[in-house]
Enzyme design. Structure first.
Site, PDB file in Angstrom:
ATOM      1  N   SER A 114      86.866  -2.518 102.701  1.00  0.00           N
ATOM      2  CA  SER A 114      87.475  -2.938 101.440  1.00  0.00           C
ATOM      3  C   SER A 114      88.997  -2.813 101.484  1.00  0.00           C
ATOM      4  O   SER A 114      89.565  -2.098 102.317  1.00  0.00           O
ATOM      5  CB  SER A 114      86.925  -2.092 100.290  1.00  0.00           C
ATOM      6  OG  SER A 114      87.400  -0.757 100.389  1.00  0.00           O
ATOM      7  N   GLU A 139      85.951  -7.344 116.314  1.00  0.00           N
ATOM      8  CA  GLU A 139      85.601  -8.173 115.157  1.00  0.00           C
ATOM      9  C   GLU A 139      86.776  -9.017 114.697  1.00  0.00           C
ATOM     10  O   GLU A 139      86.595 -10.106 114.172  1.00  0.00           O
ATOM     11  CB  GLU A 139      85.116  -7.279 114.010  1.00  0.00           C
ATOM     12  CG  GLU A 139      84.664  -8.045 112.793  1.00  0.00           C
ATOM     13  CD  GLU A 139      84.119  -7.126 111.703  1.00  0.00           C
ATOM     14  OE1 GLU A 139      83.315  -7.601 110.888  1.00  0.00           O
ATOM     15  OE2 GLU A 139      84.500  -5.944 111.672  1.00  0.00           O
ATOM     16  N   GLN A 168      73.909  -6.430 112.551  1.00  0.00           N
ATOM     17  CA  GLN A 168      74.710  -5.199 112.590  1.00  0.00           C
ATOM     18  C   GLN A 168      74.179  -4.173 111.605  1.00  0.00           C
ATOM     19  O   GLN A 168      74.123  -4.438 110.405  1.00  0.00           O
ATOM     20  CB  GLN A 168      76.168  -5.533 112.268  1.00  0.00           C
ATOM     21  CG  GLN A 168      77.096  -4.328 112.198  1.00  0.00           C
ATOM     22  CD  GLN A 168      78.537  -4.741 112.052  1.00  0.00           C
ATOM     23  OE1 GLN A 168      79.136  -5.266 112.979  1.00  0.00           O
ATOM     24  NE2 GLN A 168      79.108  -4.534 110.880  1.00  0.00           N
ATOM     25  N   GLY A 169      73.781  -2.987 112.087  1.00  0.00           N
ATOM     26  CA  GLY A 169      73.276  -1.925 111.231  1.00  0.00           C
ATOM     27  C   GLY A 169      74.304  -0.839 111.016  1.00  0.00           C
ATOM     28  O   GLY A 169      74.186   0.266 111.579  1.00  0.00           O
ATOM     29  N   TYR A 170      75.328  -1.139 110.226  1.00  0.00           N
ATOM     30  CA  TYR A 170      76.381  -0.166 109.908  1.00  0.00           C
ATOM     31  C   TYR A 170      76.245   0.339 108.476  1.00  0.00           C
ATOM     32  O   TYR A 170      75.977   1.498 108.223  1.00  0.00           O
ATOM     33  CB  TYR A 170      77.757  -0.814 110.083  1.00  0.00           C
ATOM     34  CG  TYR A 170      78.333  -0.781 111.486  1.00  0.00           C
ATOM     35  CD1 TYR A 170      77.521  -0.649 112.610  1.00  0.00           C
ATOM     36  CD2 TYR A 170      79.699  -0.920 111.692  1.00  0.00           C
ATOM     37  CE1 TYR A 170      78.059  -0.642 113.888  1.00  0.00           C
ATOM     38  CE2 TYR A 170      80.248  -0.907 112.959  1.00  0.00           C
ATOM     39  CZ  TYR A 170      79.428  -0.765 114.058  1.00  0.00           C
ATOM     40  OH  TYR A 170      79.970  -0.767 115.313  1.00  0.00           O
TER      41      TYR A 170
END
Length: 388
Positions: A368, A249, A131-133
């Protein structure tokens, strides 16, 4: 909400349990309990073979519609599978990002050509994804993405950096959020691109962790390329695709996560009994409280899955389990006492030290606690937005 198994579900639970008992044997038996957060490098190649064994027997992508190679199982049957998988202490899966995140995203947002190209390989576990977030300045604040992509002829050309990219060193492809409209800001002008990692324009560097190993990585794109038609959704509208993926997710696989938490708690209670820490009334109370809280988390997860999921429900779930798991790591250190303060020869951590160290990150990755609370305060309570 009826939480009891129907007769059909009981039969399915028995089928799953029986299959796992019959197949987690021989060389696969040695994989029990391996992998998972903080331990994702354990026996990776062997766990990959286990995933492919599951695929051959129809136990991957079980919730996908049958027309895409899935089994089309009901929500409750998917929950049952993940619960029984966790109860069997089966190894952590290596294909989670492809099967649970990208696959459903392509089914919902992808073109027919994209589905035909990628879904069979995800189902067979013949191609792995990462995953490239996140970026150095765009973690939980994903709208701050700075990685850029421009269209040159029949290819996208990508420049930028991603970070905390789980298991990129084993992946064949990465799905990337990139800014494709010059001058755009925040969630506008982003696109969701599918990018091959085996090319000269991609460099992967491991990030050493306190728990040892480097399951997280930095990924640098310097003129990396991918085909023009490998954009999911419309160019510039990638934010909606990215948010849709994050909804997947926190799906049914989280119920298996709760079973894993139950196992950790039970093991910690057993340790407390063995070393006498259970006689401390404060520790005993904290363990009892953790047990009650875990049941609340499970019931909340089931309720969330049974309803039309709103963004705030995902935020509540993330806050609950992340805080609970971090607290479990803290309780484990108190149960160990002074023995938990030192590692073995050569920084050899035991399972509880590794749990404590890794769970410090639970309240950070995947959004977060601060971001989750902002979502709830702004979207549910109607409080003023945080100044930026």
């Amino acid at each position: 909400m009826d939480l009891s198994d129907s007769s059909e579900d009981k039969a399915f639970r028995a089928e799953v349990r029986g299959w796992l008992e019959d197949n987690l044997v021989g060389e696969f038996a040695a994989l029990k309990g391996l992998g998972g957060p903080g331990k994702d490098l354990e026996a990776h190649d062997e766990r990959l073979e286990w995933d492919r064994h599951l695929a051959k027997h129809g136990w991957t992508c079980i919730g996908w519609p049958t027309e895409y190679g899935g089994r089309g199982l009901t929500l409750m049957q998917q929950v049952i599978f993940h619960e029984e998988y966790a109860r069997a202490n089966a190894p952590s899966r290596v294909n989670h990002l492809g099967e649970e995140l990208l696959g459903p995203t392509l089914i919902h947002f992808g073109t027919d050509a994209q589905k035909e190209r990628f879904l069979p390989r995800i189902r067979e576990v013949s191609e792995l994804w990462c995953q490239g977030y996140s970026e150095p300045n765009a973690g939980s604040d994903l709208a701050n993405v700075a990685t850029k992509a421009r269209l040159e002829g029949d290819e996208w050309v990508i420049d930028g950096q991603k970070v905390w990219t789980s298991l990129a060193q084993f992946a064949d492809w990465v799905f990337v959020i990139a800014r494709t409209e010059p001058g755009s800001q925040r969630h506008h002008g982003l696109s969701f691109l599918l990018v091959p990692l085996e090319q000269d324009g991609v460099e992967i560097r491991g990030i050493e962790q306190l728990t040892t190993g480097a399951e997280f990585n930095e990924v640098f794109f310097t003129g990396a390329r991918t085909a023009a038609d490998l954009v999911v959704g419309e160019p510039g509208n990638g934010w909606g695709v990215a948010m849709g993926l994050l909804g997947f997710e926190r799906g049914v696989s989280t119920l298996g996560q709760q079973v894993g938490f139950q196992r950790e708690l039970a093991s910690l209670v057993e340790l407390a009994r063995a070393n006498g820490a259970i006689d401390d009334p404060v520790i005993k109370d904290r363990l009892a409280r953790a047990d009650a809280e875990l049941e609340v988390i499970r019931l909340n997860a089931l309720r969330t899955l049974s309803e039309e999921q709103a963004p705030q429900q995902a935020s509540i779930a993330k806050l609950l389990w992340a805080t609970w798991h971090r607290t479990l790591g803290e309780i484990a250190m108190d149960v160990l006492g002074t023995g938990g303060l030192t590692a073995g020869s050569g920084y050899d951590l035991d399972e509880w030290q590794r749990l404590f160290l890794f769970t410090r990150a639970d309240t950070i990755y995947g959004g977060s606690d601060e971001i989750q609370r902002n979502i709830l305060s702004e979207r549910v309570l109607g409080l003023p937005r945080e100044s930026r």
